[in-house]
Design a protein around this motif. Sequence first.
Motif, short mmCIF file in Angstrom:
data_model
loop_
_atom_site.label_atom_id
_atom_site.label_comp_id
_atom_site.label_asym_id
_atom_site.label_seq_id
_atom_site.Cartn_x
_atom_site.Cartn_y
_atom_site.Cartn_z
N THR A 1 -86.39 152.45 29.85
CA THR A 1 -87.30 152.02 28.69
C THR A 1 -87.54 150.90 29.23
OG1 THR A 1 -86.99 152.09 26.60
CG2 THR A 1 -87.88 154.07 27.78
N GLY A 2 -86.72 149.95 29.88
CA GLY A 2 -86.24 148.51 29.55
C GLY A 2 -85.51 147.60 28.71
N ALA A 3 -85.91 148.40 27.23
CA ALA A 3 -84.81 148.06 26.51
C ALA A 3 -83.28 147.72 26.94
CB ALA A 3 -84.70 149.64 25.49
N ILE A 4 -83.23 145.91 25.87
CA ILE A 4 -81.90 146.04 26.37
C ILE A 4 -80.08 146.91 25.51
CG2 ILE A 4 -80.49 143.74 26.37
CD1 ILE A 4 -83.09 142.16 26.43
N THR A 5 -79.62 147.03 26.44
CA THR A 5 -78.49 148.21 25.52
C THR A 5 -77.27 147.99 25.47
OG1 THR A 5 -78.38 149.61 27.75
CG2 THR A 5 -79.77 150.46 25.83
N TYR A 6 -77.32 146.55 26.75
CA TYR A 6 -76.12 145.42 26.02
C TYR A 6 -76.25 144.15 27.23
CZ TYR A 6 -71.57 143.74 28.17
OH TYR A 6 -70.32 142.88 28.19
N TRP A 7 -75.47 142.83 26.36
CA TRP A 7 -76.10 141.86 26.81
C TRP A 7 -74.36 140.78 26.42
CZ3 TRP A 7 -80.42 139.31 27.81
CH2 TRP A 7 -80.59 138.09 26.71
N ASN A 8 -74.14 140.19 27.11
CA ASN A 8 -72.98 139.66 27.30
C ASN A 8 -73.03 138.43 26.78
OD1 ASN A 8 -73.64 137.74 29.98
ND2 ASN A 8 -70.98 139.30 30.45
N ALA A 9 -71.98 137.35 26.40
CA ALA A 9 -71.97 136.07 26.21
C ALA A 9 -72.49 135.38 26.67
CB ALA A 9 -70.60 136.02 25.33
N ALA A 10 -72.20 135.58 27.88
CA ALA A 10 -73.08 134.34 28.65
C ALA A 10 -74.56 134.68 28.70
CB ALA A 10 -73.15 134.92 30.31
N CYS A 11 -74.98 135.72 28.64
CA CYS A 11 -76.15 135.94 28.17
C CYS A 11 -76.54 135.22 27.13
CB CYS A 11 -76.80 137.52 28.11
SG CYS A 11 -76.83 138.97 29.63
N GLU A 12 -76.07 135.08 25.98
CA GLU A 12 -76.45 134.80 24.93
C GLU A 12 -76.67 133.20 25.24
OE1 GLU A 12 -73.46 135.12 21.32
OE2 GLU A 12 -73.87 137.79 21.37
N ARG A 13 -75.59 131.96 26.06
CA ARG A 13 -75.99 131.14 26.36
C ARG A 13 -76.80 130.28 27.55
NH1 ARG A 13 -70.54 132.65 27.13
NH2 ARG A 13 -70.30 132.24 29.87
N MET A 14 -77.14 131.55 28.10
CA MET A 14 -78.34 131.62 29.37
C MET A 14 -79.15 131.45 28.02
SD MET A 14 -78.43 132.90 32.66
CE MET A 14 -77.04 133.22 33.00
N PHE A 15 -79.67 132.70 28.14
CA PHE A 15 -81.58 132.54 27.22
C PHE A 15 -81.10 132.43 25.51
CE2 PHE A 15 -80.70 135.93 30.70
CZ PHE A 15 -81.76 135.09 31.06
N GLY A 16 -80.40 132.39 24.63
CA GLY A 16 -80.31 131.70 24.04
C GLY A 16 -80.29 133.03 22.70
N TYR A 17 -80.46 134.29 23.16
CA TYR A 17 -80.62 134.72 21.98
C TYR A 17 -78.88 136.14 21.88
CZ TYR A 17 -85.66 135.46 23.17
OH TYR A 17 -87.05 135.62 23.09
N THR A 18 -78.69 135.89 20.65
CA THR A 18 -77.61 136.21 20.47
C THR A 18 -78.24 137.71 20.65
OG1 THR A 18 -78.03 137.45 18.14
CG2 THR A 18 -77.18 135.25 17.85
N ALA A 19 -76.33 138.31 21.25
CA ALA A 19 -76.88 140.04 21.58
C ALA A 19 -77.56 140.79 20.30
CB ALA A 19 -74.59 140.49 21.27
N ALA A 20 -77.35 140.62 18.84
CA ALA A 20 -78.44 141.47 18.06
C ALA A 20 -79.23 140.97 18.26
CB ALA A 20 -77.47 140.79 16.41
N GLU A 21 -79.57 140.18 18.46
CA GLU A 21 -81.41 139.23 18.48
C GLU A 21 -81.96 140.25 19.84
OE1 GLU A 21 -82.06 135.09 16.79
OE2 GLU A 21 -80.76 134.98 18.87
N ALA A 22 -81.00 140.27 20.86
CA ALA A 22 -81.47 141.07 21.77
C ALA A 22 -81.36 142.86 22.02
CB ALA A 22 -80.54 140.18 23.50
N MET A 23 -80.35 143.07 21.30
CA MET A 23 -79.94 144.58 21.65
C MET A 23 -81.76 145.57 20.94
SD MET A 23 -76.90 144.56 23.17
CE MET A 23 -76.23 146.01 22.73
#
Length: 143
Positions: free
Chosen positions: A23-45
């Motif tokens: 469906t396009g829902a985020i199911t994994y978000w590594n630390a580099a995603c956090e640094r790049m986009f500013g969302y924590t994994a908890a916010e993005a998942m």
Amino acid sequence: MQDIDPAALVAALGDAVMVCDATGAITYWNAACERMFGYTAAEAMGRSMDIIIPERLRGRHWEGYHQTMASGVTKYGSDVLRVPAVDKQGKKMSIAFTVALLYAPDGKVNAIASVIREETNRFNEDQALRKRVAELEAKLSNK
């Protein structure tokens, strides 16, 4: 040779790694995603990829995403795709990525993993160089 934990490897990579379900829902978000986009994994998942896709590009993105999920075919497994993105603060950036299709036991694509690199500086340098070349060509053609 020592055993390597794939999850630890992906978590430690300098490149952003994001996995999204059918469906396009985020199911994994590594630390580099956090640094790049500013969302924590908890916010993005569990959220839609729309959090990083500029609004004007969402329709085109989702058309391609759903077509890939249905067909199981993408050219971006080996070809790098360069597109605009936005971070949590709404700052525009340029990213480059490849994808890997992930399959369910029934053989159907059920997720897409993306390996993403931020390339805003390279994009801006390329744009400035193209502008300069166009200016020089214009001067030459006016002589």
